[in-house]
Design a protein around this motif. Structure first.
Motif, PDB file in Angstrom:
ATOM      1  N   LYS A  12       0.812  -1.220   0.000  1.00  0.00           N
ATOM      2  CA  LYS A  12       0.000   0.000   0.000  1.00  0.00           C
ATOM      3  C   LYS A  12       0.848   1.275   0.000  1.00  0.00           C
ATOM      4  CE  LYS A  12      -4.315  -1.159  -0.102  1.00  0.00           C
ATOM      5  NZ  LYS A  12      -5.185  -0.537  -1.104  1.00  0.00           N
ATOM      6  N   LEU A  13       2.168   1.147   0.048  1.00  0.00           N
ATOM      7  CA  LEU A  13       3.033   2.315   0.131  1.00  0.00           C
ATOM      8  C   LEU A  13       2.822   3.281  -1.031  1.00  0.00           C
ATOM      9  CD1 LEU A  13       5.305   4.006   1.337  1.00  0.00           C
ATOM     10  CD2 LEU A  13       6.931   2.509   0.173  1.00  0.00           C
ATOM     11  N   GLU A  14       2.795   2.785  -2.238  1.00  0.00           N
ATOM     12  CA  GLU A  14       2.649   3.664  -3.406  1.00  0.00           C
ATOM     13  C   GLU A  14       1.313   4.406  -3.383  1.00  0.00           C
ATOM     14  OE1 GLU A  14       4.567   5.563  -6.242  1.00  0.00           O
ATOM     15  OE2 GLU A  14       5.449   3.907  -5.121  1.00  0.00           O
ATOM     16  N   SER A  15       0.255   3.745  -2.993  1.00  0.00           N
ATOM     17  CA  SER A  15      -1.061   4.386  -2.904  1.00  0.00           C
ATOM     18  C   SER A  15      -1.059   5.510  -1.872  1.00  0.00           C
ATOM     19  CB  SER A  15      -2.134   3.369  -2.516  1.00  0.00           C
ATOM     20  OG  SER A  15      -2.224   2.351  -3.459  1.00  0.00           O
ATOM     21  N   VAL A  16      -0.449   5.256  -0.719  1.00  0.00           N
ATOM     22  CA  VAL A  16      -0.394   6.269   0.337  1.00  0.00           C
ATOM     23  C   VAL A  16       0.475   7.434  -0.107  1.00  0.00           C
ATOM     24  CG1 VAL A  16       0.383   6.728   2.698  1.00  0.00           C
ATOM     25  CG2 VAL A  16      -0.896   4.637   2.195  1.00  0.00           C
ATOM     26  N   LYS A  17       1.604   7.134  -0.738  1.00  0.00           N
ATOM     27  CA  LYS A  17       2.494   8.195  -1.218  1.00  0.00           C
ATOM     28  C   LYS A  17       1.779   9.104  -2.217  1.00  0.00           C
ATOM     29  CE  LYS A  17       5.966   8.114  -4.326  1.00  0.00           C
ATOM     30  NZ  LYS A  17       7.091   7.605  -5.048  1.00  0.00           N
ATOM     31  N   GLU A  18       1.043   8.510  -3.142  1.00  0.00           N
ATOM     32  CA  GLU A  18       0.299   9.292  -4.133  1.00  0.00           C
ATOM     33  C   GLU A  18      -0.801  10.123  -3.469  1.00  0.00           C
ATOM     34  OE1 GLU A  18      -1.068   6.595  -7.144  1.00  0.00           O
ATOM     35  OE2 GLU A  18       0.976   6.085  -7.750  1.00  0.00           O
ATOM     36  N   ALA A  19      -1.479   9.552  -2.489  1.00  0.00           N
ATOM     37  CA  ALA A  19      -2.542  10.277  -1.792  1.00  0.00           C
ATOM     38  C   ALA A  19      -1.984  11.492  -1.058  1.00  0.00           C
ATOM     39  CB  ALA A  19      -3.262   9.348  -0.817  1.00  0.00           C
ATOM     40  N   LEU A  20      -0.838  11.324  -0.403  1.00  0.00           N
ATOM     41  CA  LEU A  20      -0.228  12.446   0.313  1.00  0.00           C
ATOM     42  C   LEU A  20       0.333  13.485  -0.656  1.00  0.00           C
ATOM     43  CD1 LEU A  20       1.540  10.580   3.257  1.00  0.00           C
ATOM     44  CD2 LEU A  20      -0.478  12.044   3.383  1.00  0.00           C
ATOM     45  N   SER A  21       0.915  13.037  -1.738  1.00  0.00           N
ATOM     46  CA  SER A  21       1.421  13.972  -2.749  1.00  0.00           C
ATOM     47  C   SER A  21       0.292  14.804  -3.322  1.00  0.00           C
ATOM     48  CB  SER A  21       2.136  13.219  -3.871  1.00  0.00           C
ATOM     49  OG  SER A  21       3.304  12.620  -3.385  1.00  0.00           O
ATOM     50  N   LEU A  23      -2.140  15.924  -1.784  1.00  0.00           N
ATOM     51  CA  LEU A  23      -2.479  16.965  -0.806  1.00  0.00           C
ATOM     52  C   LEU A  23      -1.396  18.039  -0.710  1.00  0.00           C
ATOM     53  CD1 LEU A  23      -3.849  14.824   2.160  1.00  0.00           C
ATOM     54  CD2 LEU A  23      -5.173  16.185   0.543  1.00  0.00           C
ATOM     55  N   GLY A  24      -0.294  17.840  -1.422  1.00  0.00           N
ATOM     56  CA  GLY A  24       0.796  18.807  -1.354  1.00  0.00           C
ATOM     57  C   GLY A  24       1.843  18.488  -0.308  1.00  0.00           C
ATOM     58  N   VAL A  25       1.819  17.289   0.246  1.00  0.00           N
ATOM     59  CA  VAL A  25       2.831  16.891   1.220  1.00  0.00           C
ATOM     60  C   VAL A  25       4.145  16.699   0.463  1.00  0.00           C
ATOM     61  CG1 VAL A  25       3.542  15.106   2.869  1.00  0.00           C
ATOM     62  CG2 VAL A  25       1.150  15.829   2.752  1.00  0.00           C
ATOM     63  N   GLU A  26       5.168  17.431   0.881  1.00  0.00           N
ATOM     64  CA  GLU A  26       6.421  17.463   0.130  1.00  0.00           C
ATOM     65  C   GLU A  26       7.454  16.449   0.582  1.00  0.00           C
ATOM     66  OE1 GLU A  26       7.570  21.520   0.501  1.00  0.00           O
ATOM     67  OE2 GLU A  26       6.288  22.156  -1.159  1.00  0.00           O
ATOM     68  N   GLY A  27       7.354  15.945   1.783  1.00  0.00           N
ATOM     69  CA  GLY A  27       8.368  15.018   2.252  1.00  0.00           C
ATOM     70  C   GLY A  27       7.813  14.022   3.242  1.00  0.00           C
ATOM     71  N   MET A  28       8.476  12.894   3.319  1.00  0.00           N
ATOM     72  CA  MET A  28       8.090  11.859   4.280  1.00  0.00           C
ATOM     73  C   MET A  28       9.283  10.959   4.515  1.00  0.00           C
ATOM     74  SD  MET A  28       5.731   9.329   1.952  1.00  0.00           S
ATOM     75  CE  MET A  28       4.745  10.651   1.318  1.00  0.00           C
ATOM     76  N   THR A  29       9.259  10.270   5.617  1.00  0.00           N
ATOM     77  CA  THR A  29      10.263   9.267   5.926  1.00  0.00           C
ATOM     78  C   THR A  29       9.582   7.913   5.873  1.00  0.00           C
ATOM     79  OG1 THR A  29      11.435  10.804   7.356  1.00  0.00           O
ATOM     80  CG2 THR A  29      11.928   8.472   7.652  1.00  0.00           C
ATOM     81  N   VAL A  30      10.224   6.953   5.207  1.00  0.00           N
ATOM     82  CA  VAL A  30       9.660   5.611   5.066  1.00  0.00           C
ATOM     83  C   VAL A  30      10.659   4.604   5.627  1.00  0.00           C
ATOM     84  CG1 VAL A  30       8.844   3.880   3.430  1.00  0.00           C
ATOM     85  CG2 VAL A  30       8.354   6.299   3.018  1.00  0.00           C
TER      86      VAL A  30
END
Length: 112
Positions: A12-21, A23-30
């Motif tokens: 589900k990582l790619e789906s969550v990353k796309e959903a946050l992107s 919204l304009g979320v610019e960075g995350m730690t995985v």
């Protein structure tokens, strides 16, 4: 500011990353992590022997956001990560007192 920590299934990582992107979320730690919740792992059979897999592979996502973006980000994570099956994961939200960008020494929300 709030810190969102989400434990999700690896696929589900790619789906969550796309959903946050979105919204304009610019960075995350995985992080790749292992753990278990209520399901307590499962048993598998390998070459005729049964063994217990206690710690299941999961993905941990960490994001620090301004207070105004937190609710939308949590909702996006939950929608993107949900399968409706056991082991979908958890989302934790905590307060962040301060943040500092090392390169520019900006603090607070500007550093995020």
């Amino acid at each position: 500011m709030k810190k969102i920590e989400a434990i999700i299934k690896p696929f589900k990582l790619e789906s969550v990353k796309e959903a946050l992107s979105g919204l304009g979320v610019e960075g995350m730690t995985v992080l790749e992590v292992k753990g278990f919740g209520r399901q307590k792992g499962h048993t598998e059979i390998y070459r005729g022997s049964e063994y217990t897999v206690d710690f299941l592979p999961k993905i941990k996502i960490e994001v620090v956001l301004p207070d105004g973006q937190t609710a939308a980000a949590v909702e996006a994570i939950v929608k993107a990560a949900k399968t409706g099956k056991i082991g979908d994961g958890k989302v934790f939200v905590s307060n962040i007192e301060n943040a500092i960008r090392i390169r520019t020494e900006e603090t607070g929300e500007r550093a995020v």
